[in-house]
Design an enzyme around this catalytic site. Structure first.
Site: not given
Lengths: 223, 581
Positions: B509-511, B342
């Site tokens: 932490t939106h991998i 993101q």
């Protein structure tokens, strides 16, 4: 890093401030009044001369002046000494497998040196820093203020100014008082949508005060 | 190696998706469920002692120990990958609850167009407007397919918010751009701190459509359909990087574990570091793990769910040799493709003359606008979008002291100190969470050099931003500055622009990606039920399935998809084991 065979102490004096300061001495708190002349704090990592040099450098980064107290009054050097003596000082919070190769800045710090090693090298750059006049001290810091050591010292100075007092810095919560940070609190339910644009400044409380019992800081555990 | 007695179901990872699947299976079937979690247990009462910024927000003591395992990063196949040696751009949690313990709780649904991304873009602008190497896909399911599961996920967590599209009727004050909802949010919106109120009023006056962030930090006491009660948020300001000490923020430990610990067909085994999924042809036999003493253990299981976060899901499939690794040169292979993160930037740092009392708040107490998710890109040099928002998560001094306006040049000494003291509680951020398109050359594979503590290769990320993202951020930054001016900021520091992908700046932490969902087994890893195409008794849960990164935060969608997968397993797979699609 072998420890010095002789136990070192840092002597704090209470001449700069009028109020009461609370320092933590190996998990017990000690009060320092303006009338009391001195308090001997046991060092865990630095020698006394090293501690004096680091304390003097931190006090130029965050000086005491008319805008409020600084790194000396908050006990920043005590905070740094405890961090370096702990697992953090041995790089417990970093991936340290080789090979160590230079990278691009976006890949983050790639150095091999642990925080302890960075400080030992930095102390050589500082020399007998605490014996210099303030203008000479600032000139020396300007020469090194792009180094990894200086960057770490600046970060640690801020940490030592504003950490919970159980870590050895922010003595008497003077850092929190200066910025109006109340410390950990259970609830702001009644206040969170009030006071718009007006300072709301509850009296600071440490974590141990809020809980009514001591908490073991991370540097006193191995993980 | 020790072989343990078999279980019906082994779930790798005890976070949101793994424990949601565990709860559905444990309460609706008699199967014996085992969850293997690498970290330790967490209890709500421990989180009281953790209200310490230094140990938990700076030293990151609830995160996966980076000394044991990290990832390597390079910007392109021509560069050398080096390990990310200390956490920066993302923060994977460890222990029961995983990253679902320390999350902020912002819980959007994805927009309908997010599920038909490539068709939507091509319909609007033609194929020629897709950026070079763009690998954006349509999902094999639509928003309407997922809507009932969104509703179940929101009720599970007690999400706070205000509907903006209730059964087709637009509702002012909610997000009028959102997909059609069948029901209002389970709990009303959160209280609004000062900065959020300024942002709401400013964006409204500029003609935008502000709405309260949907929040897993529930605004009032709430009991979910499983009978699990939670307190309402107290706005203490310790959400992100902390577990909630009163259980107001929905976390796997306070939402799912209370149900699971009452079941005798459920076991949580902590300290179990899963190293391989053991497969034999098209059949998974179980998992191999190292226990907390380092002993290698084989755990046979009839059904395996991989639920160990995007990067570890991908890495375990690669280490286990399940599915063909993606090759960016040939475009062949599937595991590791569609890596996205993101696009998250502090679009404008605002300096005010009034105090903000910013220590009060919650990780999702804030306001957003969806207007920039619905831009007309005809005359723009990008095709993506995102949300401009402000959140009052509760600032703490170590991380936030020292921010000074651009007019102050020094970073230490008396002048800096004075400016930093004055500005400490007079700053605020207008933030941007933007879409990250998938590209053929952003991908993951195993690193040839660096290893984890046990000797297995690390995952290697080959990842960089492209002009589409850079141009989007430049456009948004200008809009954010304009919003900041209307909010009354006396000085504004605009974001300096997106350059190369940085491992050092926290971005969320939106991998996503690596094990993507699709309609065909030739170009995806899992089918629409998150079932592995080649091994029908293996399911891969979580945002590793997402083929591109929508602007909205992913957790609610990951949980909704998991509930949908659980329904398919319970209603169809258990009766007739085999491929569901």
């Amino acid at each position: 890093m072998p420890r010095s065979p002789r136990r070192h102490f840092l002597t704090l004096s209470a001449t700069t401030l009028g109020g009461l300061l609370v320092y933590t001495l190996d998990r017990k708190s000690a009060r320092l009044h303006a009338q009391t002349s001195a308090l001997k704090v046991p060092l865990r990592f630095f020698t006394e001369d090293e501690a004096l040099a680091i304390a003097a450098a931190a006090a130029r980064i965050f000086p005491a002046d008319e805008s409020g107290p600084g790194a000396d009054e908050a006990g920043v050097v005590i905070y740094i000494d405890r961090q370096l003596a702990s697992a953090y000082g041995r790089d417990h919070y970093r991936y340290t497998q080789p090979p160590f190769e230079p990278g691009v800045p976006e890949q983050g710090y790639q150095g091999k040196e642990t925080p302890r090693e960075i400080y030992r090298a930095g102390l050589k750059m500082l020399g007998p820093f605490h014996t210099l006049a303030p203008a000479e001290q600032d000139a020396r810091l300007k020469q090194i203020d792009t180094t990894v050591f200086f960057s770490l010292l600046r970060t640690h100075t801020i940490e030592g100014m504003f950490c919970d007092p159980m870590h050895g810095g922010n003595a008497g919560m003077i850092g929190w008082q200066m910025i109006g940070f109340p410390g950990p609190r259970m609830s702001y339910f009644d206040d969170v949508d009030q006071h718009y644009g007006a300072a709301f400044r509850p009296k600071p409380e440490s974590l141990a005060q809020m809980l009514g019992r001591p908490v073991t800081p991370g540097e006193d555990t191995e993980t | 190696m020790k072989t343990l007695p078999p279980v019906d179901v082994a779930i790798v990872g005890g976070g949101w998706t793994g424990l949601t699947m565990a709860k559905e299976l444990a309460t609706r079937t008699g199967l014996k469920i085992l969850v293997l979690e690498r970290g330790g247990p967490h209890k709500t009462r421990d989180y009281l002692d953790n209200m310490d910024e230094l140990d938990y927000a700076i030293r990151l003591r609830t995160m996966q120990p980076i000394r044991d395992e990290t990832v390597t990063l390079r910007h392109s196949v021509r560069n050398r990958a080096l390990p990310i040696r200390q956490y920066g751009s993302f923060l994977p949690g460890t222990g029961v609850g995983g990253s679902g313990e320390h999350w902020s709780g912002i819980s959007y649904r994805y927009y309908p167009h997010d599920f038909q991304r490539v068709s939507h873009l091509v319909d609007k602008y033609g194929r020629a407007r897709l950026p070079e190497n763009c690998a954006v896909r349509d999902w094999p399911i639509s928003y309407d397919d997922l809507e009932p599961y969104y509703e179940r996920a929101e009720r599970l967590m007690g999400i706070s918010g205000k509907a903006g599209n209730l059964r087709g009727t637009k509702v002012e004050g909610g997000n009028i751009f959102e997909g059609r909802r069948q029901s209002e949010y389970p709990t009303p919106p959160m209280k609004m701190p000062y900065l959020a109120a300024l942002f709401r009023d400013a964006t409204h006056s500029l003609g935008y459509h502000p709405f309260p962030l949907p929040a897993a930090t529930t605004s009032v006491p709430y009991t979910n359909p499983d009978g699990v009660p939670r307190a309402g948020c107290a706005y203490c300001g310790y959400c992100e990087r902390f577990g909630c000490m009163i259980g107001a923020k929905a976390q796997p430990t306070n939402t799912l574990m209370p149900v699971l610990t009452r079941r005798n067909n459920f076991e949580m085994r902590t300290g179990a570091w899963v190293r391989r999924i053991v497969a034999e042809g098209a059949h998974v036999r179980g998992v191999r793990y190292a226990d907390s003493r380092g002993n290698e253990v084989f755990q046979p299981a009839d059904l395996v769910f991989l639920a160990s976060w995007t990067l570890n899901n991908t890495r375990l499939l690669l280490l286990s040799g399940i599915g063909a690794p993606y090759d960016p040169e040939t475009g062949k292979g599937v595991v590791g493709s569609h890596l996205t993160h993101q696009v998250s930037v502090p679009a404008a740092t605002l300096f005010f003359d009034k105090p903000q009392n910013a220590f009060m708040g919650a990780g999702s107490a804030g306001i957003a606008i969806g207007d920039f998710d619905f831009l007309d890109h005809t005359d723009l040099d990008f095709v993506s979008g995102g949300a401009l928002y402000t959140v009052c998560y509760g600032t703490r001094p170590i991380a936030n002291f020292g921010v000074v306006p651009p007019s102050v040049r020094t970073r230490w000494g008396a002048e800096w100190k004075k400016a930093a003291l004055h500005n400490y509680d007079r700053t605020g951020l207008v933030r941007f969470y933007g879409e990250h398109l998938a590209y053929r050359d952003n991908y993951m594979d195993l690193d040839p050099v660096y290893k984890d503590r046990l000797g297995d290769p690390l995952l290697r990320l080959t990842l960089d931003w492209k002009d589409n993202e850079r141009n989007m951020v430049r456009f948004i930054t200008n809009r954010a500055v304009q919003v900041g001016q209307v909010m009354g900021a006396v000085e504004i520091q605009p974001f300096q622009g997106l350059k190369r992908y940085q491992a050092t700046r926290y971005q969320g932490t939106h991998i996503q990606g690596g094990t993507i969902i699709g309609a065909k087994q030739t170009d995806s890893v899992v089918n629409m039920y998150l079932q592995h195409w080649q091994a029908p008794n293996l399911f891969v849960l979580g945002a590793s399935a997402f083929p591109q990164n929508p602007s909205s935060n992913p957790t609610l969608t990951a949980v909704a998809l998991t509930i949908r997968a659980a329904d398919a397993v319970i209603q169809r797979y258990l009766k007739h084991p085999g491929a569901l699609a």
